[in-house]
Design a protein around this motif. Sequence first.
Motif, mmCIF file in Angstrom:
data_model
loop_
_atom_site.group_PDB
_atom_site.id
_atom_site.type_symbol
_atom_site.label_atom_id
_atom_site.label_comp_id
_atom_site.label_asym_id
_atom_site.label_seq_id
_atom_site.Cartn_x
_atom_site.Cartn_y
_atom_site.Cartn_z
ATOM 1 N N UNK A 189 0.829 -1.210 0.000
ATOM 2 C CA UNK A 189 0.000 0.000 0.000
ATOM 3 C C UNK A 189 0.861 1.256 0.000
ATOM 4 N N UNK A 190 1.997 1.201 0.656
ATOM 5 C CA UNK A 190 2.924 2.328 0.602
ATOM 6 C C UNK A 190 3.398 2.590 -0.824
ATOM 7 N N UNK A 191 3.720 1.533 -1.533
ATOM 8 C CA UNK A 191 4.295 1.674 -2.861
ATOM 9 C C UNK A 191 3.252 2.083 -3.898
ATOM 10 N N UNK A 192 2.079 1.471 -3.840
ATOM 11 C CA UNK A 192 1.080 1.709 -4.878
ATOM 12 C C UNK A 192 0.303 3.002 -4.638
ATOM 13 N N UNK A 195 2.768 6.993 4.769
ATOM 14 C CA UNK A 195 4.020 7.698 4.520
ATOM 15 C C UNK A 195 4.880 7.071 3.452
ATOM 16 N N UNK A 196 4.286 6.251 2.590
ATOM 17 C CA UNK A 196 5.039 5.557 1.559
ATOM 18 C C UNK A 196 5.415 6.428 0.383
ATOM 19 N N UNK A 197 6.260 5.930 -0.500
ATOM 20 C CA UNK A 197 6.767 6.726 -1.615
ATOM 21 C C UNK A 197 5.771 6.949 -2.745
ATOM 22 N N UNK A 198 4.807 6.076 -2.915
ATOM 23 C CA UNK A 198 3.919 6.169 -4.067
ATOM 24 C C UNK A 198 4.562 5.526 -5.276
ATOM 25 N N UNK A 207 7.383 -2.114 -11.060
ATOM 26 C CA UNK A 207 6.943 -1.511 -9.801
ATOM 27 C C UNK A 207 5.468 -1.790 -9.531
ATOM 28 N N UNK A 208 4.634 -1.736 -10.574
ATOM 29 C CA UNK A 208 3.222 -2.049 -10.401
ATOM 30 C C UNK A 208 3.031 -3.517 -10.024
#
Length: 222
Positions: A81-84, A89-92, A113-114
């Motif tokens: 969830x942080x990545x996507x 506070x994740x990077x997106x 990444x997806x």
Amino acid sequence: MAYSPRVTTHSDEYGRHNLFEDSGFHEPVDANTDYDSSLSEPEDRLAYEEDRPASVWHGGLDFGLLILRVVLGGVVGAHGLQKVFGLFGGPGMAEFTRILGDQGYVHQTTILSWVGGITEIAAGGLLILGLFTPAAAAALLAVIANAVYLQYLDHPGFFLDNGAGYEFHAVLGGIALALLFTGPGRISVDVNTPWRRRPVPFAFVGFVLAAGVTVALIMLFR
């Protein structure tokens, strides 16, 4: 003085039975079940395992497996969830794609990444539910193994020190590998599936697939 051999009485047998039952690992046999405790042939015991109700507990084992599933699925799913979505506070996704590029991935970093983020979310959720557990555990094992490899390249040390080291990833990978071989336990959606009753053959297949995916990611995308 001669001593006569001690005769085992009915009360002795009753006491041992109660001690075993009170330990939490006794599975009482249903009175309607035609299981014979004298069975010794593997085929007979396997047949009994197939006929035994799936809801019968093994002491605290099933609850312990539920805890492991929730911990691993929750932790890795939160990272997804942080990545996507950039939650917690994740990077997106955009920043995560850039990070993959900095870590040496040069081909199709956006797609990668997806795939990585969605895999963490989906496999983590399935693991919590205990649904398609071998596939979910194998997918997380591949993701974690790749993370261990990247962490080792950046920080060869094992122990976690100011962000360095891969001991955290090693613990998560160990849990994923353990769940792959133990199965999800009876507190799961998979309770009546073959991979819950006999997880080892599916575990070997999942381990081989996880290893293949890890090698493919390193060879094709770096």
